[in-house]
Design a protein around this motif. Sequence first.
Motif, PDB file in Angstrom:
ATOM      1  N   ALA A 267      -8.015  -1.092   7.544  1.00  8.53           N
ATOM      2  CA  ALA A 267      -6.808  -0.888   6.737  1.00  8.53           C
ATOM      3  C   ALA A 267      -6.276  -2.220   6.194  1.00  8.53           C
ATOM      4  CB  ALA A 267      -5.739  -0.198   7.563  1.00  8.53           C
TER       5      ALA A 267
ATOM      6  N   LYS B  58       1.526   1.501   4.040  1.00  9.47           N
ATOM      7  CA  LYS B  58       2.139   0.348   4.712  1.00  9.47           C
ATOM      8  C   LYS B  58       2.240  -0.850   3.762  1.00  9.47           C
ATOM      9  CE  LYS B  58      -2.036  -1.944   5.130  1.00  9.47           C
ATOM     10  NZ  LYS B  58      -2.849  -1.151   4.312  1.00  9.47           N
TER      11      LYS B  58
ATOM     12  N   GLY C  23      -7.744   4.078   0.964  1.00  8.63           N
ATOM     13  CA  GLY C  23      -6.484   3.874   1.674  1.00  8.63           C
ATOM     14  C   GLY C  23      -5.770   5.204   1.850  1.00  8.63           C
TER      15      GLY C  23
ATOM     16  N   ASP D 190     -12.655   0.995  -1.114  1.00  6.91           N
ATOM     17  CA  ASP D 190     -11.547   0.886  -0.163  1.00  6.91           C
ATOM     18  C   ASP D 190     -10.727   2.168  -0.253  1.00  6.91           C
ATOM     19  OD1 ASP D 190      -8.912   0.408   0.878  1.00  6.91           O
ATOM     20  OD2 ASP D 190      -9.245  -1.748   0.767  1.00  6.91           O
TER      21      ASP D 190
ATOM     22  N   LYS E 274      -5.444  14.526  12.440  1.00  5.82           N
ATOM     23  CA  LYS E 274      -6.547  13.899  11.698  1.00  5.82           C
ATOM     24  C   LYS E 274      -7.043  12.655  12.429  1.00  5.82           C
ATOM     25  CE  LYS E 274      -5.797  11.156   8.083  1.00  5.82           C
ATOM     26  NZ  LYS E 274      -5.491  10.709   6.700  1.00  5.82           N
ATOM     27  N   LYS E 275      -6.072  11.809  12.839  1.00  2.85           N
ATOM     28  CA  LYS E 275      -6.458  10.549  13.479  1.00  2.85           C
ATOM     29  C   LYS E 275      -7.078  10.769  14.857  1.00  2.85           C
ATOM     30  CE  LYS E 275      -3.231   7.471  11.146  1.00  2.85           C
ATOM     31  NZ  LYS E 275      -1.979   6.743  11.308  1.00  2.85           N
TER      32      LYS E 275
ATOM     33  N   ASN F 172      -4.064  10.404   2.279  1.00  4.78           N
ATOM     34  CA  ASN F 172      -2.916  11.320   2.278  1.00  4.78           C
ATOM     35  C   ASN F 172      -3.309  12.709   1.800  1.00  4.78           C
ATOM     36  OD1 ASN F 172      -1.325   9.286   3.158  1.00  4.78           O
ATOM     37  ND2 ASN F 172      -0.255   8.940   1.220  1.00  4.78           N
TER      38      ASN F 172
ATOM     39  N   GLU G  45      -1.224  14.537  10.257  1.00  4.58           N
ATOM     40  CA  GLU G  45      -1.687  13.145  10.263  1.00  4.58           C
ATOM     41  C   GLU G  45      -2.188  12.769  11.670  1.00  4.58           C
ATOM     42  OE1 GLU G  45      -1.909  10.925   7.789  1.00  4.58           O
ATOM     43  OE2 GLU G  45      -2.096   9.038   8.882  1.00  4.58           O
TER      44      GLU G  45
ATOM     45  N   THR H 100      -4.857   5.715  -2.617  1.00  5.42           N
ATOM     46  CA  THR H 100      -5.822   5.343  -3.652  1.00  5.42           C
ATOM     47  C   THR H 100      -7.195   5.060  -3.058  1.00  5.42           C
ATOM     48  OG1 THR H 100      -5.364   2.965  -3.510  1.00  5.42           O
ATOM     49  CG2 THR H 100      -4.023   4.217  -5.066  1.00  5.42           C
TER      50      THR H 100
ATOM     51  N   GLY I 159      -0.223   4.306  -4.819  1.00  4.57           N
ATOM     52  CA  GLY I 159      -0.318   2.890  -5.161  1.00  4.57           C
ATOM     53  C   GLY I 159       0.751   2.370  -6.099  1.00  4.57           C
TER      54      GLY I 159
ATOM     55  N   GLY J  12     -10.917   0.212   4.168  1.00  2.88           N
ATOM     56  CA  GLY J  12      -9.654   0.937   4.002  1.00  2.88           C
ATOM     57  C   GLY J  12      -9.417   1.820   5.230  1.00  2.88           C
TER      58      GLY J  12
ATOM     59  N   GLY K  94       0.824  -1.208   0.000  1.00  2.00           N
ATOM     60  CA  GLY K  94       0.000   0.000   0.000  1.00  2.00           C
ATOM     61  C   GLY K  94       0.855   1.254   0.000  1.00  2.00           C
ATOM     62  N   THR K  95       0.197   2.388  -0.088  1.00  2.68           N
ATOM     63  CA  THR K  95       0.912   3.662  -0.112  1.00  2.68           C
ATOM     64  C   THR K  95       1.465   4.018   1.257  1.00  2.68           C
ATOM     65  OG1 THR K  95      -0.621   4.356  -1.817  1.00  2.68           O
ATOM     66  CG2 THR K  95       0.678   6.084  -0.813  1.00  2.68           C
TER      67      THR K  95
HETATM   68  N1  LIG Z   1      -8.298   6.861  12.761  1.00  2.00           N
HETATM   69  C1  LIG Z   1      -8.137   7.310  11.534  1.00  2.00           C
HETATM   70  N2  LIG Z   1      -8.824   8.386  11.106  1.00  2.00           N
HETATM   71  C2  LIG Z   1      -8.661   8.874   9.877  1.00  2.00           C
HETATM   72  N3  LIG Z   1      -7.827   8.356   8.956  1.00  2.00           N
HETATM   73  C3  LIG Z   1      -7.120   7.285   9.332  1.00  2.00           C
HETATM   74  C4  LIG Z   1      -7.223   6.704  10.622  1.00  2.00           C
HETATM   75  N4  LIG Z   1      -6.378   5.658  10.684  1.00  2.00           N
HETATM   76  C5  LIG Z   1      -5.780   5.578   9.484  1.00  2.00           C
HETATM   77  N5  LIG Z   1      -6.210   6.555   8.662  1.00  2.00           N
HETATM   78  C6  LIG Z   1      -5.756   6.840   7.292  1.00  2.00           C
HETATM   79  O1  LIG Z   1      -5.822   5.681   6.516  1.00  2.00           O
HETATM   80  C7  LIG Z   1      -4.846   5.771   5.472  1.00  2.00           C
HETATM   81  C8  LIG Z   1      -4.121   4.449   5.365  1.00  2.00           C
HETATM   82  O2  LIG Z   1      -5.063   3.471   4.994  1.00  2.00           O
HETATM   83  P1  LIG Z   1      -4.601   2.068   4.396  1.00  2.00           P
HETATM   84  O3  LIG Z   1      -3.666   1.411   5.335  1.00  2.00           O
HETATM   85  O4  LIG Z   1      -5.833   1.356   4.001  1.00  2.00           O
HETATM   86  O5  LIG Z   1      -3.795   2.567   3.109  1.00  2.00           O
HETATM   87  P2  LIG Z   1      -2.729   1.786   2.210  1.00  2.00           P
HETATM   88  O6  LIG Z   1      -3.231   0.415   1.953  1.00  2.00           O
HETATM   89  O7  LIG Z   1      -1.376   1.900   2.796  1.00  2.00           O
HETATM   90  O8  LIG Z   1      -2.735   2.683   0.901  1.00  2.00           O
HETATM   91  P3  LIG Z   1      -3.350   2.454  -0.572  1.00  2.00           P
HETATM   92  O9  LIG Z   1      -4.209   1.241  -0.528  1.00  2.00           O
HETATM   93  O10 LIG Z   1      -4.119   3.693  -0.825  1.00  2.00           O
HETATM   94  O11 LIG Z   1      -2.178   2.334  -1.459  1.00  2.00           O
HETATM   95  C9  LIG Z   1      -3.903   6.903   5.842  1.00  2.00           C
HETATM   96  O12 LIG Z   1      -4.157   8.008   5.001  1.00  2.00           O
HETATM   97  C10 LIG Z   1      -4.293   7.229   7.284  1.00  2.00           C
HETATM   98  O13 LIG Z   1      -4.151   8.602   7.563  1.00  2.00           O
END
Ligand SMILES: Nc1ncnc2c1ncn2[C@@H]1O[C@H](COP(=O)(O)OP(=O)(O)OP(=O)(O)O)[C@@H](O)[C@H]1O
Length: 410
Positions: free
Chosen positions: A364, A15, A208, A206, A254-255, A233, A251, A211, A45, A325, A12-13
């Motif tokens: 996630a 993790k 993330g 989803d 936001k969380k 992001n 970040e 993406t 992605g 996601g 993922g972007t």
């Molecule tokens: N509690 C939360 N509130 C808001 N956003 C959150 C929270 N926890 C995680 N995120 C957001 O979720 C995103 C990461 O999600 P995820 O792990 O699904 O992505 P990814 O699989 O790494 O990326 P992608 O699939 O887009 O390539 C980040 O932008 C993060 O800031």
Amino acid sequence: MDDPFVVGIDIGTTKVCTLVARVEGERSLRILGVGIEPSQGIRKGTIVDLAAASTSIARSIEKAQRTSGLEITSALVSLAGSHVASVNSRGVVGISGGVIDELDIARALEAAQAVAIPHNRQIIHVIQRSFVVDGQDGIRAPIGMHGYRMEVEAHIITAAESTVENLRQCVQAAGVEASQFVLNPLASAEVVLSETERTMGAIVCDIGGGTTDLAIYIDGDIWHTMVLAVGGNHITSDIAHGLRLPIDQAEEVKKKYGHAVESEVAESDVINVRSFGQEGPAQVNRRELANIIEARVEEIFQLVLQEIKRSGYDGLLPAGMVLTGGSSLLPGIRNLASTVMGLPVRLARPENLVGLTDQLHSPAYSTSVGLLHWALLMSETGLVHERRRSPKGGLLDSDKIKDFLRRLLP
Ligand SMILES: Nc1ncnc2c1ncn2[C@@H]1O[C@H](COP(=O)(O)OP(=O)(O)OP(=O)(O)O)[C@@H](O)[C@H]1O
Ligand SMILES: [Mg+2]
């Protein structure tokens, strides 16, 4: 001969997550190895820095090997990015023996792949939807039927060859062969979508970090897939700009305090932030934060809505949207999605997990766990034991090809 393990690497972007599971009984998985590592060198992605991406992928694999005590040689790998495209295509074949068999279906799918695909693109999935036999349409399982001419309607997903090869190379550098690539939303759907939703008509969304991955299911089959290059992001970066904060603080804010609907936040709520140029912490109204988030999240759902309309399948989704996601953790996002989309919306995450699952109950990890389910789907057809085989070759020998073909032909 049987290798009862399945392995998935979700790149993922934000993790990389490598999971190793043992197949127990017919359909259950016990997660034995988990390797979660922050991503580097990946944007929206796709890989933008080979060395950095290789390092984070290798670390994730190494962790999963350590926790499981198993050596990983091959794995299913997730794929996303705006370079992914899908087309619907038809393949026609004549039936020589008068009765349709597995071979005829494989030939028809082969014919469907003959659509003009530019040389710099690679076919990732060929998914059969339905069949027409001697003019009669809507046939779901034609094997054993009589007929002279069979047509298959297929959904073909392609990706930029260079991007796929970069991913393959990064995984290979860690000593692991990518036996198959699986489009993100298809993996997530295996985990979050119920059979009823799949049959009634629903969209998996989803969201993330980089993406937003979409897959539309109708009548139990995949009808449309799409990857949008926007995600959590972008929300973080809006907060960083809007409140003049460093990205890592944005970040965190936001969380901790984020909300997707401004009007649902109490006017009196204030938060402390340390903006650029400020000596000490300053107070910001939490509504201001929610306002920034709401604007971006609403835009994301507007894009999703546009995409559904463009697909032509709006009005065919009575079961609505299943949202997952990491970004689906934002409070208020379900209501906002429902308002913008005009659809029922449900939040979903991996459930009923067995084994080393402490961290995996978050939305996630829907794609990560979904990869294992996808592998399981194939192990039922005996293919997981031949993971090193080229995805397009040698499929015709398998006894259980029928089940497998029902869903996909890699
Ligand atoms: N509690 C939360 N509130 C808001 N956003 C959150 C929270 N926890 C995680 N995120 C957001 O979720 C995103 C990461 O999600 P995820 O792990 O699904 O992505 P990814 O699989 O790494 O990326 P992608 O699939 O887009 O390539 C980040 O932008 C993060 O800031
Ligand atoms: Mg993801």
